[in-house]
Write a protein that holds these residues in place. Structure first.
Motif, PDB file in Angstrom:
ATOM      1  N   VAL A 441       0.837  -1.198   0.000  1.00  0.00           N
ATOM      2  CA  VAL A 441       0.000   0.000   0.000  1.00  0.00           C
ATOM      3  C   VAL A 441       0.874   1.251   0.000  1.00  0.00           C
ATOM      4  N   GLU A 442       1.923   1.218   0.804  1.00  0.00           N
ATOM      5  CA  GLU A 442       2.818   2.374   0.869  1.00  0.00           C
ATOM      6  C   GLU A 442       3.553   2.573  -0.450  1.00  0.00           C
ATOM      7  N   ARG A 443       3.887   1.479  -1.123  1.00  0.00           N
ATOM      8  CA  ARG A 443       4.549   1.597  -2.417  1.00  0.00           C
ATOM      9  C   ARG A 443       3.617   2.246  -3.445  1.00  0.00           C
ATOM     10  N   LEU A 444       2.343   1.881  -3.408  1.00  0.00           N
ATOM     11  CA  LEU A 444       1.366   2.498  -4.309  1.00  0.00           C
ATOM     12  C   LEU A 444       1.229   3.987  -4.020  1.00  0.00           C
ATOM     13  N   ARG A 445       1.137   4.320  -2.722  1.00  0.00           N
ATOM     14  CA  ARG A 445       1.034   5.733  -2.355  1.00  0.00           C
ATOM     15  C   ARG A 445       2.247   6.516  -2.870  1.00  0.00           C
ATOM     16  N   SER A 446       3.406   5.936  -2.680  1.00  0.00           N
ATOM     17  CA  SER A 446       4.630   6.621  -3.074  1.00  0.00           C
ATOM     18  C   SER A 446       4.686   6.847  -4.576  1.00  0.00           C
ATOM     19  N   ARG A 447       4.294   5.844  -5.357  1.00  0.00           N
ATOM     20  CA  ARG A 447       4.343   5.988  -6.808  1.00  0.00           C
ATOM     21  C   ARG A 447       3.346   7.043  -7.297  1.00  0.00           C
ATOM     22  N   LEU A 448       2.141   7.030  -6.735  1.00  0.00           N
ATOM     23  CA  LEU A 448       1.136   8.023  -7.119  1.00  0.00           C
ATOM     24  C   LEU A 448       1.600   9.433  -6.753  1.00  0.00           C
ATOM     25  N   GLN A 449       2.122   9.577  -5.549  1.00  0.00           N
ATOM     26  CA  GLN A 449       2.547  10.891  -5.092  1.00  0.00           C
ATOM     27  C   GLN A 449       3.732  11.408  -5.898  1.00  0.00           C
ATOM     28  N   HIS A 450       4.624  10.502  -6.277  1.00  0.00           N
ATOM     29  CA  HIS A 450       5.789  10.907  -7.067  1.00  0.00           C
ATOM     30  C   HIS A 450       5.358  11.491  -8.408  1.00  0.00           C
TER      31      HIS A 450
END
Length: 622
Positions: A441-450
């Motif tokens: 979930v955190e990886r998804l958040r990070s990719r979207l935010q990037h």
């Protein structure tokens, strides 16, 4: 001619197109003019075969894919918004030009029937938007003008070819004036109906296709199906192709996968490039034969010069008169009119191109003075490309038309991506379950935010001397991809894995690299103020409110970052209290933190030359 000879000639044509267009691009010359010139010279070289464009090949083999390739890239939203001006140009101006040029040709060409004059008028009536928009993008023409020229080119081709077909029937004496008008309306209406039907059916089928290869194959068939079906009911195949292309281009984001859209876009760009440029080369190659036939017409050289000059002048002047008439009529009836500078550019953006050249060869072999009419079409294309193509950039610069602002584009891109990211993050919170690993979930958040942060970082680039986080990520990831590709090549050469496995791995690398590569970035002038354009300004109550002027809490630093020993990328200022804090691309995200603590809804950029604002509550630019 044997199959091998045909194959050799086709390959020679493609290679010649590639070499000439590459040289023209390097020298910053007009590629169509260069291709025509090369073709003319080559036509007089001994041993070069004579090419003859068959009318049926032109109508069925060239025009449908060319028009479809343009239509699927045209915004249906922009077309609806500008449908009034586009129809005035694409239908009204075509009819006016057909009549004006037709009468002039009838007067200056000895023994030419009026119907044949109207036929050549229809041939030279439609301008080529590809040539005009190429100049537009080079000199920075306003996008509204570019959209008008693109929209005009779609339906003016259709209107001109319908008018040409009607004139050809009139040459044969098979229709009266009333019948010609009825046939014109039938062709337009039939083309619209078939175009909608084919477009809707193709969209329904393509929505259910998941394989990009199958989808691309179907897209290659659509323009020909639309054309043939419309012609079968005596409608306009050209209009059917354009309408079907507009519908499918509009529906593409919702009915196709990303891979299918990429494949379709590249395939149709390639098809359009080859067909357009091959036609220009072929026309040049036929000049010797055209001149031989013209020599048999019995007309002297001065007469031919007069005919060509008069027709070219009539073609240019008719467009100018039409634009002046539109401006006067709109002002007389107090309707919203284009600025006179826009009218001047549109009036002078009358470069003819592929459709005119191709349509000239549709004239039947028994058309009176056919060779002279084909020569006239050739001169009009070459003359307008040379005259307008070389002077239009000068006119645009002299009129000081505002070019598209890359900073405004970047601002709009960042706003849309931000809203997409927020929507995706909200949906992620709704759909995640207790079984979903936290690190995923955190990886998804990070990719979207990037992705969102990298778009915001493009703003203020003119005032940022250091490398942004997204720049650093792109630089480092590209270097790592190079290393990965070197290791991949070692695995391939050593036979470590099966070829199918290696192809899948390479496809992943290519996709990721394409996502990292940005188009050539243009930095806005440092003295240009970056503000949200009125057309896209937000309308929420917070943005429309008049906020009193406040002093910023800091001239050029984020105080919290300084205290914490952090660095920032860009600075933002709260319009209510003046607090200056770092943006969301910065590690601290202190501007957003300030909003959550105070609920002050609006911030503005605190970077030099930027006055855009953002509402945290409604997530809108203003």
């Amino acid at each position: 001619m044997s199959g091998v000879e045909i194959a050799v000639e086709l390959v020679a044509l493609v290679v010649a197109v590639l070499l000439v267009t590459a040289a023209a691009r390097k020298l910053d010359w007009s590629a169509p003019l260069c291709l025509i010139a090369v073709g003319v010279v080559a036509s007089y070289v001994p041993g070069i075969p004579e090419y003859e464009l068959d009318p049926e090949v032109v109508l069925l083999g060239l025009l449908p894919p060319l028009l479809y390739a343009t239509a699927i890239r045209t915004s249906l939203i922009d077309f609806r918004r500008n449908r009034g001006p586009i129809l005035l140009l694409s239908v009204g101006l075509v009819i006016f030009t057909t009549a004006a040029v037709g009468v002039v040709a009838w007067l200056v060409i000895p023994g030419l029937p009026l119907a044949a004059g109207l036929a050549i008028g229809a041939v030279v009536a439609p301008p080529d938007a590809v040539a005009a928009t190429a100049v537009a993008r080079k000199v920075g023409m306003p996008r509204k003008l570019t959209r008008l020229l693109e929209g005009e080119s779609l339906f003016n081709d259709a209107a001109a070819l319908v008018a040409l077909r009607t004139a050809i029937a009139a040459i044969a004496g098979s229709v009266s004036l009333l019948q010609a008008g009825g046939d014109f309306l039938l062709a337009m209406g039939g083309g619209l109906v078939i175009g909608f039907a084919v477009g809707a059916l193709a969209a329904l089928i393509r929505t259910r296709l998941e394989d990009p290869v199958t989808d691309t194959a179907l897209s290659l068939v659509v323009p020909f199906v639309a054309y043939i079906a419309a012609e079968a009911i005596h409608g306009s195949g050209v209009i059917a192709v354009v309408v079907a292309g507009l519908i499918l281009g509009h529906k593409a984001p919702s009915m196709l996968s990303g891979r299918s859209r990429l494949a379709s876009r590249l395939n149709w760009q390639t098809i359009q490039f080859l067909l357009e440029n091959i036609v220009f080369l072929l026309i040049g190659l036929q000049v010797r034969r055209i001149m031989t036939e013209v020599g048999e017409s019995g007309l002297s050289a001065p007469e031919l010069i007069l005919i060509c000059a008069a027709t070219l002048a009539a073609t240019i002047v008719a467009r100018i008169i039409w634009m002046v008439g539109i401006g006067l009529a709109r002002r007389t009836f107090r309707r919203h009119a284009w600025p006179w500078r826009y009218s001047a550019v549109i009036a002078w953006a009358g470069m003819r191109g592929v459709v005119t050249l191709a349509a000239a060869f549709v004239l039947p072999a028994d058309t009176p003075q056919r060779a002279v009419l084909v020569l006239v079409a050739f001169v009009v294309v070459a003359g307008t490309l040379l005259l307008h193509g070389t002077t239009l950039p000068v006119l645009v610069r002299r009129l000081k038309l505002p070019p598209p602002d890359p900073a405004e584009d970047a601002l709009q891109e960042a706003a849309v991506l931000n809203n997409m990211t927020r929507a995706a993050l909200d949906e992620l919170e709704k759909i995640r379950t207790a079984d979903d690993p936290d690190d995923i979930v955190e990886r998804l958040r990070s990719r979207l935010q990037h992705r969102s942060d990298s778009a915001w970082e493009e703003l203020g680039r003119q005032s940022t001397l250091t490398e942004t986080p997204s720049d650093a990520y792109r630089r480092l990831r590209l270097r790592l991809l190079e290393v990965e590709r070197e290791t991949f090549l070692e695995a391939r050469d050593s036979g470590m894995a099966d070829d199918d496995v290696l192809r899948r791995i390479l496809e992943r690398l290519d996709i990721e690299e394409s996502m990292l590569d940005r188009e050539e970035e243009t930095v806005p002038d440092s003295d240009r103020e970056l503000r949200t354009p009125a057309a896209t300004a937000g309308s929420c109550k917070h943005l429309t409110k008049e906020w009193p002027a406040v002093e910023p809490s800091s001239p050029d630093v984020c105080a919290i970052c300084v205290e914490s020993g952090m660095t920032w990328v860009h600075l933002r200022q709260c319009v209510k209290c003046g607090n200056v804090a770092c943006c969301d691309s910065s590690p601290g995200k202190h501007a957003t933190e300030h909003f959550h603590e105070t609920l002050h809804p609006v911030m503005r950029s605190h970077e030099p030359g930027e006055t855009w604002r953002w509402c945290f509550v409604d997530k809108q630019l203003g």
